[in-house]
Structures are given as structure tokens and as C-alpha cells.
Design an enzyme around this catalytic site. Structure first.
Site, PDB file in Angstrom:
ATOM      1  N   HIS A  83       0.813  -1.207   0.000  1.00 29.12           N
ATOM      2  CA  HIS A  83       0.000   0.000   0.000  1.00 29.12           C
ATOM      3  C   HIS A  83       0.855   1.269   0.000  1.00 29.12           C
ATOM      4  CE1 HIS A  83      -3.940  -1.996   1.564  1.00 29.12           C
ATOM      5  NE2 HIS A  83      -3.452  -2.582   0.483  1.00 29.12           N
ATOM      6  N   GLU A  85       0.668   4.002   1.762  1.00 29.97           N
ATOM      7  CA  GLU A  85       1.066   4.448   3.091  1.00 29.97           C
ATOM      8  C   GLU A  85       2.262   3.645   3.594  1.00 29.97           C
ATOM      9  OE1 GLU A  85      -3.547   4.179   3.185  1.00 29.97           O
ATOM     10  OE2 GLU A  85      -1.890   3.291   2.048  1.00 29.97           O
ATOM     11  N   CYS A 111      -6.325   1.463   5.251  1.00 23.44           N
ATOM     12  CA  CYS A 111      -6.913   0.207   5.700  1.00 23.44           C
ATOM     13  C   CYS A 111      -6.462  -0.072   7.135  1.00 23.44           C
ATOM     14  CB  CYS A 111      -6.472  -0.924   4.770  1.00 23.44           C
ATOM     15  SG  CYS A 111      -4.717  -1.356   4.933  1.00 23.44           S
ATOM     16  N   CYS A 114      -2.572  -0.533   7.453  1.00 24.61           N
ATOM     17  CA  CYS A 114      -1.890   0.764   7.324  1.00 24.61           C
ATOM     18  C   CYS A 114      -2.156   1.642   8.542  1.00 24.61           C
ATOM     19  CB  CYS A 114      -2.309   1.473   6.043  1.00 24.61           C
ATOM     20  SG  CYS A 114      -1.648   0.700   4.556  1.00 24.61           S
TER      21      CYS A 114
END
Length: 154
Positions: A83, A85, A111, A114
Site C-alpha cells: 500500500h 502508506e 486500511c 496501514c
């Protein structure tokens, strides 16, 4: 002759626009996400979602999640991508940059995984634009008193 007054972006708008630019590097077939870590109005690192360095990208080999019919927000471990992040945090660590006290600007809501990483990375503010179907992430961020602000173009 008078010049028309031009719009100067706010800091939130400026960093969110940069997050959207970073998202253009994404190699995910489902969702292009960009993230920017900022402290004291200075960019610490950026990240976008895609496969780890040296690993074939979904653009090249297809999306396993699509092939298996996995809905968005579920079974995130069944994916070759990292991801945005996470990549922003990893890039900061790779270059020896502390993320303590930083803000995250992200094109999408983080999410659960994260969110947990952002909390432990010392992030103090999250500004995001697009929603993501993950109620647990919202709950965890609330419990950690980490401000999560939805940004909408003004």
C-alpha cells in the site's frame, strides 16, 4: 490593468495534489493510491501502491485479487502490492528519516494494516480523500486518538 486574483492552494490542497501526482506511479490495476508524509510543511517521503522492488507488477502479470474475485477491503494479504502508506513509511526508513509527528496525505482512507503502521510510525494527522470499506481501521484510529480528516476539494 488589473490582474485577476489567482488561487493559491492551501497547504492541505498542495500536499493532496502531490499525493494525486504520486498515485500516477501506481501499478495496481484496481486502485491507484498515492501518499505523502509531511512534517512542518516539508515532504519527508512519498509512496504509491505497487509490487515490491524487483517483483513483477500487476500491470505486467494481472491482478490475483481480480482472478480470485476478492472484494475490496477483504483479504488484503492476497495481493502482490504494498500500500501507498506502507511504501511512504518504508521510504522514510530506508533513507533514515523519522516519521514522528508527521502528517499523512493520502488519496484514500487507510486500511486496518496501514492504520496500525501509521499509529506506530508516530503519525499525528491523516488527511485523505477517497473512502475505503474498512470500519475497523476507523475504529482503531479513533481509539489511538489519531485525527482522520476527509479532504474535499473546495
Amino acid at each position: 490593468m488589473s490582474k485577476a486574483k489567482r488561487h493559491r492552494p492551501s497547504w492541505d490542497e498542495y500536499f493532496m495534489e502531490i499525493a494525486h501526482l504520486v498515485a500516477k506511479r501506481s501499478t495496481c490495476l484496481r486502485r491507484q493510491v498515492g501518499a505523502v508524509l509531511v512534517r512542518n510543511k516539508h515532504i519527508l517521503s512519498t509512496g504509491y501502491n505497487g509490487a515490491p522492488s524487483g517483483v513483477p507488477h500487476c500491470l505486467d502479470v494481472g491482478c490475483l485479487r481480480e482472478k480470485l474475485g476478492i472484494p475490496s477491503g477483504q483479504q488484503q494479504e492476497v495481493c502482490r502490492g504494498i500500500h501507498a502508506e506502507q511504501n511512504a513509511i518504508i521510504q522514510a526508513a530506508l533513507h533514515g528519516v523519522s516519521t514522528e509527528g508527521a502528517a499523512l496525505y493520502c488519496t484514500n482512507q487507510p486500511c486496518t494494516l496501514c492504520a496500525k503502521m501509521l499509529i506506530n510510525a508516530g503519525i499525528k494527522r491523516i488527511v485523505y480523500q477517497g473512502v475505503y470499506p474498512d470500519e475497523l481501521a476507523l475504529e482503531i484510529l479513533r481509539e489511538a486518538d489519531l485525527p482522520l480528516e476527509r479532504w474535499e476539494r473546495g
